[in-house]
Design an enzyme around this catalytic site. Structure first.
Site, short mmCIF file in Angstrom:
data_model
loop_
_atom_site.label_atom_id
_atom_site.label_comp_id
_atom_site.label_asym_id
_atom_site.label_seq_id
_atom_site.Cartn_x
_atom_site.Cartn_y
_atom_site.Cartn_z
CB THR A 175 5.77 -1.69 5.97
OG1 THR A 175 4.72 -1.03 6.71
CG2 THR A 175 5.91 -3.13 6.44
N GLY A 176 6.55 1.46 6.37
CA GLY A 176 6.09 2.76 5.87
C GLY A 176 4.58 2.81 5.69
CG ASP B 237 7.35 2.39 14.21
OD1 ASP B 237 8.44 2.36 13.57
OD2 ASP B 237 6.42 1.58 13.99
CG HIS B 238 9.37 -0.10 17.67
ND1 HIS B 238 8.05 0.37 17.66
CD2 HIS B 238 9.30 -1.39 17.28
CE1 HIS B 238 7.25 -0.61 17.29
NE2 HIS B 238 7.98 -1.68 17.04
CG HIS C 4 3.45 13.85 -12.30
ND1 HIS C 4 3.25 12.80 -13.18
CD2 HIS C 4 4.32 14.70 -12.93
CE1 HIS C 4 3.94 13.01 -14.30
NE2 HIS C 4 4.61 14.16 -14.17
CG ASN C 5 1.36 12.34 -7.19
OD1 ASN C 5 2.27 11.53 -7.26
ND2 ASN C 5 0.29 12.28 -7.98
N GLY D 107 1.88 1.87 7.75
CA GLY D 107 1.07 2.45 8.83
C GLY D 107 1.24 3.96 8.91
CB CYS E 270 6.56 2.67 10.64
SG CYS E 270 5.54 2.37 9.17
CG HIS F 240 0.29 17.23 -12.46
ND1 HIS F 240 0.02 15.92 -12.80
CD2 HIS F 240 1.33 17.62 -13.24
CE1 HIS F 240 0.87 15.52 -13.73
NE2 HIS F 240 1.68 16.53 -14.01
C1 RB5 Z 1 5.86 -2.36 14.03
O1 RB5 Z 1 6.12 -3.69 14.35
C2 RB5 Z 1 5.28 -2.27 12.62
O2 RB5 Z 1 4.03 -2.82 12.57
C3 RB5 Z 1 5.25 -0.82 12.17
O3 RB5 Z 1 6.53 -0.29 12.22
C4 RB5 Z 1 4.81 -0.55 10.74
O4 RB5 Z 1 5.48 -1.36 9.84
C5 RB5 Z 1 3.35 -0.54 10.51
O5 RB5 Z 1 2.87 -0.25 9.42
#
Ligand code: RB5
Length: 149
Positions: free
Chosen positions: A72-73, A13-14, A103-104, A75, A70, A138
Site C-alpha cells: 500500500t505504501g 518489500d515483496h 510545498h513540503n 507501512g 510496499c 513553507h
Molecule cells: C505485505 O503483505 C503488506 O502488508 C506490506 O507490503 C504493506 O502494504 C504494509 O503497509
C-alpha cells in the site's frame, strides 16, 4: 534523459518488488545513479528492514531522494517518517507528487505496488523529481513538523 543527474535510493518489500524494479529501470534510463537496496527476491520480508536503510542514505546525503514501495505504501511511509530528517510522501497521483516537493520539500516517496500501476508510478516519480521546493512560507510550516514529546 533528464538534464539533472541525481542519486536515488530505492527499497521495497515483496509486495513492492515488481514496481520498485520498474522504477529502478526507468530511473536508469533517465541517467540517474541508482542505489537499489532491495528486496531482490519474492520471499516475504518486513518492510521496515528496507525502509530504514533507504532513509539513512537520504539522511547521510549518499542519495538525494529515496523511493519506497510496499503493498500500500503505508507501512513504508510510517517507517520512513519516524526519521526526523525524512519527509516521505505517500502518493498515488502526480499532483500530490509535485506538491510534495514544492510545498513540503519531501525527500522521499512511498508508493503502493498493489495500488497503482507502473505507468502512473513512473509519472509520479517524474513529477516528483521535476518539481522544486518553493521555500518562503513553507520553511516555517516544515519547521513545525518537528517531533513532538
Ligand atoms: C505485505 O503483505 C503488506 O502488508 C506490506 O507490503 C504493506 O502494504 C504494509 O503497509
Amino acid at each position: 534523459m533528464t538534464d539533472q543527474t541525481l542519486t536515488l535510493a530505492f527499497g521495497a518489500d515483496h509486495a513492492g518488488l515488481a514496481l520498485k524494479n520498474a522504477l529502478v529501470a526507468w530511473a536508469q534510463t533517465q541517467g540517474h545513479v541508482v542505489h537499489d537496496l532491495g528486496t531482490h527476491g519474492t520471499e516475504s520480508v518486513d518492510y521496515p528492514d528496507f525502509a530504514h536503510p533507504v532513509c539513512r542514505e537520504v539522511e547521510s546525503g549518499a542519495a538525494r531522494f529515496g523511493v519506497l514501495v510496499c503493498g500500500t505504501g503505508l507501512g513504508m511511509s510510517y517507517a520512513a517518517n519516524r526519521h526526523a530528517a525524512i519527509r516521505c510522501a505517500l502518493v498515488s497521483e502526480t499532483t500530490s507528487a509535485r506538491l510534495a516537493r514544492q510545498h513540503n520539500d519531501a525527500n522521499m516517496l512511498a508508493l503502493g505496488g498493489r495500488m497503482i500501476g507502473e505507468e502512473i508510478a513512473i509519472d509520479i516519480l517524474r513529477s516528483f523529481l521535476a518539481a522544486t521546493y518553493e521555500g518562503g512560507r513553507h520553511d516555517r510550516r516544515i519547521a513545525k513538523i518537528a517531533p513532538q514529546p
